[in-house]
Each structure stands twice: as C-alpha cells, then as structure tokens.
Design a protein around this motif. Structure first.
Motif, PDB file in Angstrom:
ATOM      1  N   ASP A 149     -10.523  60.476  83.483  1.00  0.00           N
ATOM      2  CA  ASP A 149     -10.852  60.212  84.740  1.00  0.00           C
ATOM      3  C   ASP A 149     -10.321  61.103  85.903  1.00  0.00           C
ATOM      4  OD1 ASP A 149     -12.135  58.177  83.538  1.00  0.00           O
ATOM      5  OD2 ASP A 149     -11.190  56.634  84.576  1.00  0.00           O
TER       6      ASP A 149
ATOM      7  N   GLU B 143       4.281  58.871  78.342  1.00  0.00           N
ATOM      8  CA  GLU B 143       3.618  57.649  78.850  1.00  0.00           C
ATOM      9  C   GLU B 143       4.612  56.463  79.368  1.00  0.00           C
ATOM     10  OE1 GLU B 143       1.470  55.840  80.785  1.00  0.00           O
ATOM     11  OE2 GLU B 143      -0.289  56.111  79.416  1.00  0.00           O
ATOM     12  N   ARG B 144       4.213  55.765  80.308  1.00  0.00           N
ATOM     13  CA  ARG B 144       5.168  54.750  80.609  1.00  0.00           C
ATOM     14  C   ARG B 144       5.239  53.613  79.411  1.00  0.00           C
ATOM     15  NH1 ARG B 144       2.332  52.799  86.340  1.00  0.00           N
ATOM     16  NH2 ARG B 144       0.685  54.122  85.238  1.00  0.00           N
TER      17      ARG B 144
HETATM   18  C1  LIG Z   1     -12.362  47.350  84.846  1.00  0.00           C
HETATM   19  C2  LIG Z   1     -12.775  48.607  83.941  1.00  0.00           C
HETATM   20  C3  LIG Z   1     -13.700  48.688  83.022  1.00  0.00           C
HETATM   21  C4  LIG Z   1     -14.103  49.637  82.318  1.00  0.00           C
HETATM   22  N1  LIG Z   1     -15.112  49.422  81.444  1.00  0.00           N
HETATM   23  C5  LIG Z   1     -15.403  50.757  80.590  1.00  0.00           C
HETATM   24  C6  LIG Z   1     -16.393  50.595  79.528  1.00  0.00           C
HETATM   25  O1  LIG Z   1     -16.865  49.558  79.198  1.00  0.00           O
HETATM   26  N2  LIG Z   1     -16.674  51.745  78.808  1.00  0.00           N
HETATM   27  C7  LIG Z   1     -16.051  52.892  79.283  1.00  0.00           C
HETATM   28  O2  LIG Z   1     -16.373  53.830  78.500  1.00  0.00           O
HETATM   29  N3  LIG Z   1     -15.262  52.981  80.249  1.00  0.00           N
HETATM   30  C8  LIG Z   1     -14.919  51.807  80.933  1.00  0.00           C
HETATM   31  N4  LIG Z   1     -13.720  52.054  81.937  1.00  0.00           N
HETATM   32  C9  LIG Z   1     -13.465  53.537  82.456  1.00  0.00           C
HETATM   33  C10 LIG Z   1     -12.390  53.787  81.282  1.00  0.00           C
HETATM   34  O3  LIG Z   1     -11.289  52.825  81.356  1.00  0.00           O
HETATM   35  C11 LIG Z   1     -11.627  55.321  81.801  1.00  0.00           C
HETATM   36  O4  LIG Z   1     -12.821  56.071  81.689  1.00  0.00           O
HETATM   37  C12 LIG Z   1     -10.837  55.651  80.762  1.00  0.00           C
HETATM   38  O5  LIG Z   1      -9.661  54.707  80.526  1.00  0.00           O
HETATM   39  C13 LIG Z   1     -10.260  56.757  81.246  1.00  0.00           C
HETATM   40  O6  LIG Z   1      -9.298  57.583  80.238  1.00  0.00           O
HETATM   41  P1  LIG Z   1      -8.205  58.697  80.610  1.00  0.00           P
HETATM   42  O7  LIG Z   1      -7.979  59.165  79.238  1.00  0.00           O
HETATM   43  O8  LIG Z   1      -8.757  59.307  81.682  1.00  0.00           O
HETATM   44  O9  LIG Z   1      -6.850  57.725  81.270  1.00  0.00           O
HETATM   45  P2  LIG Z   1      -6.361  56.164  81.564  1.00  0.00           P
HETATM   46  O10 LIG Z   1      -7.105  55.092  80.538  1.00  0.00           O
HETATM   47  O11 LIG Z   1      -6.913  56.084  83.103  1.00  0.00           O
HETATM   48  O12 LIG Z   1      -4.999  56.104  81.288  1.00  0.00           O
HETATM   49  C14 LIG Z   1      -4.143  57.198  81.900  1.00  0.00           C
HETATM   50  C15 LIG Z   1      -2.619  57.248  81.845  1.00  0.00           C
HETATM   51  O13 LIG Z   1      -1.857  57.994  82.328  1.00  0.00           O
HETATM   52  C16 LIG Z   1      -0.570  57.458  82.458  1.00  0.00           C
HETATM   53  N5  LIG Z   1       0.086  58.279  83.569  1.00  0.00           N
HETATM   54  C17 LIG Z   1      -0.381  58.508  84.914  1.00  0.00           C
HETATM   55  N6  LIG Z   1       0.390  59.378  85.543  1.00  0.00           N
HETATM   56  C18 LIG Z   1       1.223  59.853  84.532  1.00  0.00           C
HETATM   57  C19 LIG Z   1       2.365  60.822  84.543  1.00  0.00           C
HETATM   58  N7  LIG Z   1       2.666  61.337  85.784  1.00  0.00           N
HETATM   59  N8  LIG Z   1       3.095  60.931  83.410  1.00  0.00           N
HETATM   60  C20 LIG Z   1       2.804  60.237  82.321  1.00  0.00           C
HETATM   61  N9  LIG Z   1       1.645  59.421  82.331  1.00  0.00           N
HETATM   62  C21 LIG Z   1       1.074  59.243  83.350  1.00  0.00           C
HETATM   63  C22 LIG Z   1      -0.981  56.201  83.301  1.00  0.00           C
HETATM   64  O14 LIG Z   1       0.168  55.383  83.013  1.00  0.00           O
HETATM   65  C23 LIG Z   1      -2.296  55.708  82.208  1.00  0.00           C
HETATM   66  O15 LIG Z   1      -1.514  54.602  81.324  1.00  0.00           O
HETATM   67  C24 LIG Z   1     -13.695  51.054  82.650  1.00  0.00           C
HETATM   68  C25 LIG Z   1     -12.732  51.041  83.565  1.00  0.00           C
HETATM   69  C26 LIG Z   1     -12.141  49.877  84.260  1.00  0.00           C
HETATM   70  C27 LIG Z   1     -11.095  50.020  85.458  1.00  0.00           C
END
Ligand SMILES: Cc1cc2nc3c(=O)[nH]c(=O)nc-3n(C[C@H](O)[C@H](O)[C@H](O)COP(=O)(O)OP(=O)(O)OC[C@H]3O[C@@H](n4cnc5c(N)ncnc54)[C@H](O)[C@@H]3O)c2cc1C
Length: 477
Positions: free
Chosen positions: A319, A43-44
């Motif tokens: 996501d 992660e960054r």
């Molecule tokens: C404004 C907003 C409000 C939200 N509110 C809610 C809520 O109330 N309730 C809820 O359940 N969900 C909510 N969500 C959705 C929720 O934030 C996401 O569903 C969740 O964060 C997805 O998790 P994830 O594990 O897919 O990764 P993410 O949280 O999307 O994180 C992915 C990470 O991967 C890292 N990454 C990307 N590419 C690379 C790479 N090549 N190498 C290493 N690291 C990398 C990125 O830097 C990032 O930190 C909201 C989203 C937004 C934008």
C-alpha cells in the motif's frame, strides 16, 4: 529455476531487511529467505501480519462471515425474511470470531517466518542512513541493524481529516470500527469507496439504518455499471440511504449521538459516524530523508517496475506505493521485489488482476468493463447467466446473482468477466484462468462443469454470448 543469489552483505548484519509484516513484507521476507538470503523483518509486537491481519482485510472479512451466518441473510430467500440464526446479535458475537481468526493467522505467520529463518525484530524502524535502520521497541529500547538491501512495506493508516474529532466510539474509522462496544442503531458512512461500502453493507445486514455520503455522483465507478446498480438496489432493500454529490461540512458529537451537517444544509443524526476517506502512507516516521528518499503528500513512495525506489538498493511494495493497494497485489509485489533484490530472474507482475469487493452481495471482476470497451471503441458481445436460472442458485437461495461475460466477436476471446452474488470473488478466477491462458468463449461452451454448481454460470453465459454472435452472422450472411 536456479538460485543465483550470492551472499549480498559480507559487512552488513543481513542481506535483506524488511520493514513491515503485512502481506508485502511477509512475502518479500519469505521469498528472499527461500532464495538463500539472510533476512530480518521489523514489526511492532501487536501488529504481526500488518493492517491485513490486524485491522483490515482479515477482521473485516471475518466480520462479514459472522454477519452472514448470524443474521441468516443468505438463507432468507428460502426460509422467509424474518429468518435469523440469532435474534439479538451483540458485538461480542461478532468479535469472538474475528479474534479467533486473527489469533490463528498470527500464529501461521510467525511459524512461516521462523520456519524460513527470518529474524523478527520487534519495534518500529527508522532510517539512519541508506543501509542502517534504527529499531525502537515498545519499551523504548533501540538497536541498529544494517542490511545490503531493504524492502519498505510499511503500508498505510486511515486518513483522518483534522477537523473531525475521532473518539473511537461515536466518530470512528475503519481501525476503530473493530473496537465498537455496541451495534449502532443508526450510522453514517462518509465515503463510498470499497471499505466504506463493505462496512455499510455489513451494518445494514445487522439492522443498522445506514446513510452513505459520497462527494461524487457515483460509487465504485471502476466496476460494471449494472453490477453497481444491482448492489445499490440490494443495499436500499436493507434500508441504506445514499446521498451522492454531498459534502460533509461538520460532525458534532452530543451525549446521545452525532449530527452530521452537509454543505447542502441537510443535518443527519446518527449514533455513529464512520469516516472512510482514503488512506495515508506510513512514511512520516521512517526517516526517509536519511536514506535519500522522499514520499509524496499522501505518504506514498515512487518505485519502478521492479519495485525499486530512487535509491537502487531500497525497494518498496504494498500500500505504501499506492494503487491498487490490495493484500492480493501486495503479496505478489513483495515476492517480485525479493527476487529483484536477490538478483533472481522473475516474470513481471501479470497485467490481468482481479478486483474483489466483499459487499453483501459480493462483487468481483477481471478484465475490462463495458464502459471501458465502449470508450476504447472495442466491439463486444455480452453473455449473461442469472443464478436464479441455475439449479445451484435455487438450492442456495441466491436469486439476485449474475455472471456476465464480455466477449470479442472478432477473435472470441474474453474481454471481461463480471460477477455479482454468492462466491463472486471465487468464481471470477475461472474467467481469469481462461483469459490468462488466452482461451476463448468456445472453451467455456465446450466444457462440462460439475452440476449443480455456480461455476456452470460460465457455460450458460458463454452460450448466451455465442448465440447472440451467431444471430448476427446469420443475419449478415
Ligand atoms: C478495512 C479494510 C479491508 C480490506 N479488505 C481487503 C480485501 O478484502 N482484499 C484485499 O486484497 N485487500 C484488502 N484491504 C487492503 C489490504 O489490507 C492492504 O492492501 C494490505 O494489508 C497492504 O499490505 P502491506 O504489505 O502494504 O502492509 P500492511 O498490511 O499495511 O502492513 C504494514 C505494516 O507495517 C508496519 N509498519 C509501519 N511503519 C513501520 C516501521 N517504521 N517499522 C516497522 N514496521 C512498520 C505496520 O505496523 C503494519 O503492520 C483492506 C484494507 C482495509 C483497511
């Protein structure tokens, strides 16, 4: 449960490598470590916790809490419409709370990863081959890491139309909204999805005149229709204007604001325009082809029910795999993927998943809507409880809240629970527990709830539904 993991990677650096530290990646890494695997997470440095902690869920929900407190919104039924905790709310008032919470959450995540022996590798990962990832840190230094199994949890970023000139202050998205220097007097929100409407309601509560522009004729159409109507009513009361069935053709920036032009010819001025036009998977820089994988046009990766991609030892969660794209579900997907990767038996993802929308007021539901049941020709009875008829509703000054139960007249099971108002996102879980355990409306009728609580609304709604069902049986006897 017996841990069946044998060390996967005799030749690799790690048994399991996770890309991304959002909810999906975190839970995958920790679950695998608990199962005895050697785990690393890439992660960054400034993105620990992912979009969830840094730019999405947590900042937005903290901002909402700050708005609710400082504006005195939730107390106005009791103390009058002019009630405020602070008169001139500044961006600094709001961001102070957000930075505090984000900082604490990052500490918690770092500590959980380190307690579980997960190695945190700072940088961005890119596949070199199906088992090797190159990690490039902020200073450009590179290292290669190999792993037996890999979990992609790289999430999404806001989709930005090429034609729009984002500048972070006047034309923004849900990332840059957190960097605003002042609270705009007027704001256009393009896109009435969950994120757009949540921010529209926060800024409206702060006194910003908000216009929401949505291409479709409806918003949040997966929710209960009456609940969405109630939300629109509340938001209009906060001076929100809705423009449904309208498409933005241009946004122009001037020294003192913006003008948004719609296909219908309307021109709308505003200090700030916020685009909330969907999200794009973070896969373009992952070098997926080197791993034998590909993403779709929206950057999403296809997985099976075990979160396995088309390459058997590579999993994807969160996501980046698309719907429902919630922190809540991403966490569970991460945990399940780790179990599958480690060969540990695990249940499938539960079919019953709650939806929580943190608008002002908030919305939450579980199960099916009236529209879905009608379309599927499933008969149902409705039981309603209004917060204003509950002692707790009066005490907290929530006169608009409502809880609705959809009950099967055939087997008396709960088909859906829809809540609008204070603590909706918490309350829904009572219904979820009853539904998940196969309970019926009679359980809610027979249960004693603490008094005075909002939870009591379940009993009131259950009595309403059963009284209606009794009337039918009395008439038809
Ligand atoms: C404004 C907003 C409000 C939200 N509110 C809610 C809520 O109330 N309730 C809820 O359940 N969900 C909510 N969500 C959705 C929720 O934030 C996401 O569903 C969740 O964060 C997805 O998790 P994830 O594990 O897919 O990764 P993410 O949280 O999307 O994180 C992915 C990470 O991967 C890292 N990454 C990307 N590419 C690379 C790479 N090549 N190498 C290493 N690291 C990398 C990125 O830097 C990032 O930190 C909201 C989203 C937004 C934008």
């Amino acid at each position: 449960m017996v841990v069946t993991l044998v060390r996967l990677g005799a030749m690799a650096d790690y048994d399991l490598l996770v890309l991304g530290s959002g909810p999906g990646g975190q839970k995958a890494a920790i679950a695998a470590a608990k199962l005895g695997a050697s785990v690393a997470l890439i992660e960054r440095r400034n993105m620990i916790g992912g979009v969830c902690i840094q730019t999405g869920t947590i900042p937005s929900k903290t901002l909402r809490e700050a708005v609710m407190y400082l504006t005195g919104m939730s107390q106005r039924d009791l103390y009058g419409q002019s009630y405020r905790v602070k008169e001139d709310i500044t961006i600094a008032d709001l961001t102070a709370r957000t930075s505090h919470v984000v900082g604490r959450e990052v500490d918690v995540i770092r500590s959980q990863l380190s307690r579980n022996g997960v190695a945190l590798l700072p940088g961005m990962g890119r596949f070199l081959d199906p088992h090797t990832v190159q990690v490039t840190d902020g200073s450009g230094q590179e290292r290669k890491v190999t792993a037996e199994k890999i979990v992609i949890a790289t999430g999404t970023r806001p989709a930005r139309p090429d034609t729009v000139d984002f500048d972070g202050q006047t034309i923004i998205d849900s990332d840059s909204i957190l960097g605003l220097e002042r609270i705009p007097r007027t704001m256009i929100v393009v896109g009435a999805g969950v994120i757009g409407i949540e921010y529209a309601s926060m800024f409206a509560a702060l006194g910003t005149k908000v216009t929401v522009i949505e291409q479709r004729m409806r918003m949040l159409d997966f929710c209960d229709t009456e609940v969405v109507e109630a939300l629109k009513y509340q938001l209009r009361d906060l001076a929100v204007t809705f423009r449904f069935g309208e498409t933005v053709t241009a946004v122009q920036r001037y020294a003192r604001g913006t003008v948004t032009t719609l296909e219908s010819g309307k021109k709308i001025p505003a200090d700030t325009v916020m685009y909330s036009a969907g999200r794009q998977g973070m896969t373009d820089e992952l070098g997926l082809e080197a791993a034998g994988l590909a993403a779709d046009a929206r950057g999403r990766i296809k997985v099976d029910s075990s979160f396995r991609t088309e390459v058997a030892h590579i999993y994807a969660v969160g996501d980046v795999i698309g719907f429902p794209a919630l922190a809540a579900t991403s966490m569970e997907q991460g945990r399940l993927a780790a179990h599958h990767a480690c060969g540990e038996p695990v249940h499938e993802m539960h079919k019953l998943q709650p939806i929580g929308i943190y608008t002002i007021p908030e919305i939450s539901y579980i199960g099916r809507t009236e529209d879905e049941l009608t379309e599927q020709r499933v008969p149902f009875e409705v039981g309603v409880s209004r917060y204003r008829e509950l002692a707790r509703g009066q005490i907290i000054g929530d006169s608009y809240g409502v809880l609705k139960l959809l009950v099967s007249p055939e087997d008396r099971s709960l088909l859906g629970v829809h809540v609008f108002g204070t603590n909706a996102t918490e309350l829904v879980h009572i219904g979820q527990a009853v539904m998940g355990c196969g309970g019926t409306v009679d359980y809610l009728v027979d249960t004693v709830f603490n008094y005075p609580t909002l939870a009591e609304s379940y009993k009131v709604a259950a009595l309403d539904a059963t009284n209606k069902m009794r009337q039918i049986s009395m008439l038809t006897e």
